[in-house]
Design a protein around this motif. Structure first.
Motif, PDB file in Angstrom:
ATOM      1  N   ALA A 314       0.838  -1.419   0.003  1.00 16.14           N
ATOM      2  CA  ALA A 314      -0.106   0.125  -0.112  1.00 16.14           C
ATOM      3  C   ALA A 314       0.801   1.282  -0.110  1.00 16.14           C
ATOM      4  CB  ALA A 314      -1.049   0.028   1.172  1.00 16.14           C
ATOM      5  N   ALA A 315       2.083   1.185   0.672  1.00 19.20           N
ATOM      6  CA  ALA A 315       3.055   2.421   0.624  1.00 19.20           C
ATOM      7  C   ALA A 315       4.271   1.887   0.399  1.00 19.20           C
ATOM      8  CB  ALA A 315       2.770   2.931   2.068  1.00 19.20           C
ATOM      9  N   PRO A 316       4.717   1.662  -1.003  1.00 18.43           N
ATOM     10  CA  PRO A 316       6.155   1.212  -1.297  1.00 18.43           C
ATOM     11  C   PRO A 316       7.081   2.066  -0.505  1.00 18.43           C
ATOM     12  CG  PRO A 316       4.667   1.063  -3.070  1.00 18.43           C
ATOM     13  CD  PRO A 316       3.848   1.708  -2.214  1.00 18.43           C
ATOM     14  N   ALA A 317       8.361   1.720  -0.138  1.00 13.79           N
ATOM     15  CA  ALA A 317       9.341   2.483   0.486  1.00 13.79           C
ATOM     16  C   ALA A 317       9.774   3.443  -0.482  1.00 13.79           C
ATOM     17  CB  ALA A 317      10.649   1.607   0.794  1.00 13.79           C
ATOM     18  N   ALA A 318      10.010   3.373  -1.839  1.00 13.51           N
ATOM     19  CA  ALA A 318      10.667   4.280  -2.689  1.00 13.51           C
ATOM     20  C   ALA A 318       9.648   5.351  -2.883  1.00 13.51           C
ATOM     21  CB  ALA A 318      10.951   3.557  -4.274  1.00 13.51           C
ATOM     22  N   GLU A 319       8.232   4.978  -3.027  1.00 18.11           N
ATOM     23  CA  GLU A 319       7.384   5.982  -3.025  1.00 18.11           C
ATOM     24  C   GLU A 319       7.368   7.016  -1.908  1.00 18.11           C
ATOM     25  OE1 GLU A 319       3.516   5.103  -4.502  1.00 18.11           O
ATOM     26  OE2 GLU A 319       4.091   3.471  -5.864  1.00 18.11           O
ATOM     27  N   LEU A 320       7.399   6.513  -0.647  1.00 18.00           N
ATOM     28  CA  LEU A 320       7.600   7.212   0.442  1.00 18.00           C
ATOM     29  C   LEU A 320       8.623   8.058   0.665  1.00 18.00           C
ATOM     30  CD1 LEU A 320       6.092   4.543   3.049  1.00 18.00           C
ATOM     31  CD2 LEU A 320       4.885   6.781   2.411  1.00 18.00           C
ATOM     32  N   ALA A 321       9.834   7.456   0.248  1.00  9.42           N
ATOM     33  CA  ALA A 321      11.016   8.415   0.468  1.00  9.42           C
ATOM     34  C   ALA A 321      11.001   9.577  -0.721  1.00  9.42           C
ATOM     35  CB  ALA A 321      12.201   7.460  -0.013  1.00  9.42           C
ATOM     36  N   ALA A 322      10.540   9.218  -1.917  1.00  9.74           N
ATOM     37  CA  ALA A 322      10.354  10.166  -2.912  1.00  9.74           C
ATOM     38  C   ALA A 322       9.585  11.425  -2.488  1.00  9.74           C
ATOM     39  CB  ALA A 322       9.807   9.647  -4.359  1.00  9.74           C
ATOM     40  N   ARG A 323       8.285  11.089  -2.029  1.00  9.55           N
ATOM     41  CA  ARG A 323       7.531  12.263  -1.500  1.00  9.55           C
ATOM     42  C   ARG A 323       8.201  12.830  -0.193  1.00  9.55           C
ATOM     43  NH1 ARG A 323       2.277  13.043  -2.839  1.00  9.55           N
ATOM     44  NH2 ARG A 323       1.805  12.410  -4.990  1.00  9.55           N
ATOM     45  N   PHE A 324       8.967  12.338   0.639  1.00 10.69           N
ATOM     46  CA  PHE A 324       9.512  13.072   1.772  1.00 10.69           C
ATOM     47  C   PHE A 324      10.753  13.994   1.145  1.00 10.69           C
ATOM     48  CE2 PHE A 324      12.758  13.912   4.964  1.00 10.69           C
ATOM     49  CZ  PHE A 324      11.462  14.004   6.289  1.00 10.69           C
ATOM     50  N   VAL A 325      11.581  13.389   0.106  1.00  7.31           N
ATOM     51  CA  VAL A 325      12.475  14.123  -0.438  1.00  7.31           C
ATOM     52  C   VAL A 325      11.690  15.590  -1.265  1.00  7.31           C
ATOM     53  CG1 VAL A 325      14.251  14.208  -2.129  1.00  7.31           C
ATOM     54  CG2 VAL A 325      14.172  12.355  -0.638  1.00  7.31           C
ATOM     55  N   GLN A 326      10.625  15.109  -1.946  1.00  3.72           N
ATOM     56  CA  GLN A 326       9.866  16.320  -2.490  1.00  3.72           C
ATOM     57  C   GLN A 326       9.506  17.323  -1.819  1.00  3.72           C
ATOM     58  OE1 GLN A 326       6.228  15.214  -4.560  1.00  3.72           O
ATOM     59  NE2 GLN A 326       6.008  17.136  -5.620  1.00  3.72           N
ATOM     60  N   GLN A 327       9.110  17.128  -0.396  1.00  2.00           N
ATOM     61  CA  GLN A 327       8.475  18.063   0.296  1.00  2.00           C
ATOM     62  C   GLN A 327       9.776  18.739   1.149  1.00  2.00           C
ATOM     63  OE1 GLN A 327       5.780  19.482   0.883  1.00  2.00           O
ATOM     64  NE2 GLN A 327       6.465  20.639   2.834  1.00  2.00           N
ATOM     65  N   SER A 328      10.874  17.934   1.168  1.00  7.05           N
ATOM     66  CA  SER A 328      11.836  18.565   1.920  1.00  7.05           C
ATOM     67  C   SER A 328      12.652  19.700   1.180  1.00  7.05           C
ATOM     68  CB  SER A 328      13.239  17.486   2.556  1.00  7.05           C
ATOM     69  OG  SER A 328      13.531  17.057   1.248  1.00  7.05           O
ATOM     70  N   ARG A 329      12.298  19.556  -0.220  1.00  6.63           N
ATOM     71  CA  ARG A 329      12.997  20.520  -0.999  1.00  6.63           C
ATOM     72  C   ARG A 329      12.395  21.826  -1.332  1.00  6.63           C
ATOM     73  NH1 ARG A 329      16.988  18.376  -4.583  1.00  6.63           N
ATOM     74  NH2 ARG A 329      16.208  19.345  -6.380  1.00  6.63           N
ATOM     75  N   THR A 330      11.153  21.892  -0.745  1.00  2.00           N
ATOM     76  CA  THR A 330      10.497  23.087  -0.968  1.00  2.00           C
ATOM     77  C   THR A 330      10.684  24.068   0.498  1.00  2.00           C
ATOM     78  OG1 THR A 330       8.529  22.159   0.336  1.00  2.00           O
ATOM     79  CG2 THR A 330       8.629  21.928  -1.976  1.00  2.00           C
ATOM     80  N   ASP A 331      10.173  25.564   0.098  1.00  2.00           N
ATOM     81  CA  ASP A 331      10.500  26.347   1.323  1.00  2.00           C
ATOM     82  C   ASP A 331       9.542  26.081   2.329  1.00  2.00           C
ATOM     83  OD1 ASP A 331      12.386  27.271  -0.105  1.00  2.00           O
ATOM     84  OD2 ASP A 331      11.122  29.191  -1.185  1.00  2.00           O
ATOM     85  N   ALA A 332       9.995  26.610   3.602  1.00 10.38           N
ATOM     86  CA  ALA A 332       9.118  26.272   4.660  1.00 10.38           C
ATOM     87  C   ALA A 332       8.251  27.415   4.759  1.00 10.38           C
ATOM     88  CB  ALA A 332       9.771  26.497   6.040  1.00 10.38           C
ATOM     89  N   ALA A 333       6.771  26.934   5.023  1.00  6.03           N
ATOM     90  CA  ALA A 333       5.674  28.121   4.803  1.00  6.03           C
ATOM     91  C   ALA A 333       5.891  29.228   5.956  1.00  6.03           C
ATOM     92  CB  ALA A 333       4.160  27.308   5.021  1.00  6.03           C
ATOM     93  N   LEU A 334       6.358  28.925   7.171  1.00  2.00           N
ATOM     94  CA  LEU A 334       6.524  30.166   8.295  1.00  2.00           C
ATOM     95  C   LEU A 334       7.595  30.888   7.921  1.00  2.00           C
ATOM     96  CD1 LEU A 334       5.752  28.207  11.430  1.00  2.00           C
ATOM     97  CD2 LEU A 334       4.269  29.502   9.947  1.00  2.00           C
ATOM     98  N   ASP A 335       8.482  30.695   7.161  1.00  2.00           N
ATOM     99  CA  ASP A 335       9.433  31.466   6.616  1.00  2.00           C
ATOM    100  C   ASP A 335       9.311  32.747   6.047  1.00  2.00           C
ATOM    101  OD1 ASP A 335      11.304  29.607   7.921  1.00  2.00           O
ATOM    102  OD2 ASP A 335      11.982  28.994   6.005  1.00  2.00           O
ATOM    103  N   HIS A 336       8.177  32.883   5.285  1.00  9.30           N
ATOM    104  CA  HIS A 336       7.768  33.739   4.543  1.00  9.30           C
ATOM    105  C   HIS A 336       6.186  34.535   5.203  1.00  9.30           C
ATOM    106  CE1 HIS A 336      10.417  32.604   1.684  1.00  9.30           C
ATOM    107  NE2 HIS A 336       9.871  31.256   1.490  1.00  9.30           N
ATOM    108  N   LEU A 337       5.910  34.113   6.602  1.00  7.78           N
ATOM    109  CA  LEU A 337       4.844  34.580   7.170  1.00  7.78           C
ATOM    110  C   LEU A 337       4.876  36.197   7.592  1.00  7.78           C
ATOM    111  CD1 LEU A 337       2.269  33.867   8.397  1.00  7.78           C
ATOM    112  CD2 LEU A 337       3.469  33.411  10.790  1.00  7.78           C
ATOM    113  N   THR A 338       5.940  36.760   7.888  1.00  6.05           N
ATOM    114  CA  THR A 338       6.173  38.178   8.293  1.00  6.05           C
ATOM    115  C   THR A 338       6.411  38.976   7.094  1.00  6.05           C
ATOM    116  OG1 THR A 338       8.308  37.725   9.130  1.00  6.05           O
ATOM    117  CG2 THR A 338       6.731  37.825  10.605  1.00  6.05           C
ATOM    118  N   PRO A 339       6.027  40.027   6.921  1.00  9.24           N
ATOM    119  CA  PRO A 339       6.557  40.785   5.885  1.00  9.24           C
ATOM    120  C   PRO A 339       7.804  41.553   5.967  1.00  9.24           C
ATOM    121  CG  PRO A 339       4.750  42.069   7.138  1.00  9.24           C
ATOM    122  CD  PRO A 339       4.995  40.706   7.668  1.00  9.24           C
TER     123      PRO A 339
END
Length: 392
Positions: A314-339
């Protein structure tokens, strides 16, 4: 060390700001504001120069106008509210001290409740980055914000600590290292963010010395069945793991690869099963996914994920790792919270902890109401993932 001086600008030079402030009552209708005030016990009797409803709009306006001062913000806000049918005509402009007292009466709870009442619905299934098969993907996010250096803020939030060397002692000749408070006091914010949209849908504010996992415990109730929560600084503490899973959510947390786990089985997809033993290294029965990226430095340690999703079909290891890597390469939402603000010093302006919490939730509300424009990210090569079937 004081907060930077904010500037006042004549209101007749600010048509864009007046238009933005006019959108506040459309994004947060007075009836909704009154309901959260009622729910939090902040409805006031009439006659005050600044009723609680107006104070809520004022706090939102301070976030919308960035570094501008309270008098300027109040002038612009009241100029816009005079067009509302419920605004009493002829009401005078409040002074700075009157605004401060009104904000202290309000407290942070109405803004917190308004944030909870206006959180957006989950992303559509067509937003592929927000879903892993049938599970909604969310990530634990955290950030630290400078706050003005008042005594109440320093007492509640605390300062960062730095190590400095004292000159050699005359008697021993030895140099000693001491820890000193440095910079502004700082507030810690933890949040749950929807992957793919960067929507912050629950958050909490606390002192800097609070461990991140302690503050995150306040947001775990938002983790419910049908959710997969990612964390890049996960923990193997059993109490924390079970608290995050109490609502039925599944977890995919990164932990140090040096952590030795009681492996009980090796699975065909390259992952492993581990179960709690006498050591506290394993929080529950989990799958362990170890991998390297072809972009890692040559001698970098491998990556390790723990997940509550035990079925590799239901959740192959390669797919889970790929999703985790994809998210880790995006900017953190709170970093852009304040103007952005010109010059040094904190963007948040209150000299009281309740006011800081108000302002943080106001910024989160404004992000809901006026989401930042999403830009097309630069095309980056996705790293190749190499699973390690039997690390240890």
């Amino acid at each position: 060390m004081s907060a930077p001086r904010q500037r006042d600008v004549p209101t007749d030079q600010r048509p864009a700001e007046r238009a933005a402030l006019g959108a506040l009552t459309r994004a947060f209708p007075p009836e909704l504001v009154d309901q959260v005030l009622l729910d939090s016990g902040r409805i006031e009797q009439g006659g005050r120069l600044l009723p609680a409803r107006v104070v809520v709009y004022f706090v939102l306006a301070t976030g919308l106008l960035g570094g501008h001062g309270h008098p300027d913000t109040a002038r612009l806000l009241i100029d816009g509210l005079t067009r509302e049918p419920w605004w009493p005509q002829g009401r005078s402009l409040p002074t700075g001290p009157a605004i401060d007292r009104a904000r202290q009466r309000l407290g942070p709870e109405p803004l917190r409740r308004l944030f909870a009442r206006t959180r957006p619905a989950p992303a559509a299934r067509s937003t592929s980055a927000a879903w892993f098969r049938d599970l909604r993907l969310v990530a634990l996010d955290g950030a630290i914000f400078d706050v003005p250096a008042s005594a109440p803020n320093a007492d509640f939030f605390g300062h960062p600590v730095g190590t400095t060397a004292r000159p050699p002692s005359r008697t021993t000749g030895r140099t000693t290292a001491v820890q000193d408070q440095i910079g502004f006091p700082q507030a810690r914010v933890s949040a749950l963010v929807e992957c793919g949209t960067d929507t912050v849908f629950t958050a909490d504010v606390g002192p800097l010395p609070d461990h991140e996992s302690a503050l995150e415990a306040a947001i775990y109730p938002a983790l419910t069945r049908g959710t997969l929560a990612l964390a890049d600084r996960g923990t193997t503490d059993p109490a924390t793991w079970h608290a995050a899973r109490a609502g039925g959510a599944d977890l995919l947390w990164q932990v140090p690869s040096s952590l030795r786990l009681p492996i009980t089985a090796r699975l065909d997809d390259g992952s492993q099963l581990a179960e709690p033993g006498r050591e506290r290294a394993c929080p529950a029965q989990v799958r362990v996914i170890d991998y390297r990226l072809d972009t890692d430095p040559r001698h970098a340690p491998p990556h390790r994920l723990l997940t509550s999703l035990l079925d590799p079909a239901a959740a192959p290891a390669a797919e889970l790792a790929a999703r985790f890597v994809q998210q880790s390469r995006t900017d953190a939402a709170l970093d852009h919270l304040t103007p952005a603000q010109p010059g040094p010093g904190p963007v948040l302006r209150s000299h009281h902890p309740d006011g800081i919490a108000q302002e943080i939730f106001a910024l989160l509300l404004l992000r809901h109401a006026f989401p930042p424009a999403r830009t097309t990210p630069a095309v980056r090569r996705h790293p190749t993932i190499h699973l390690i079937p039997a690390l240890h």
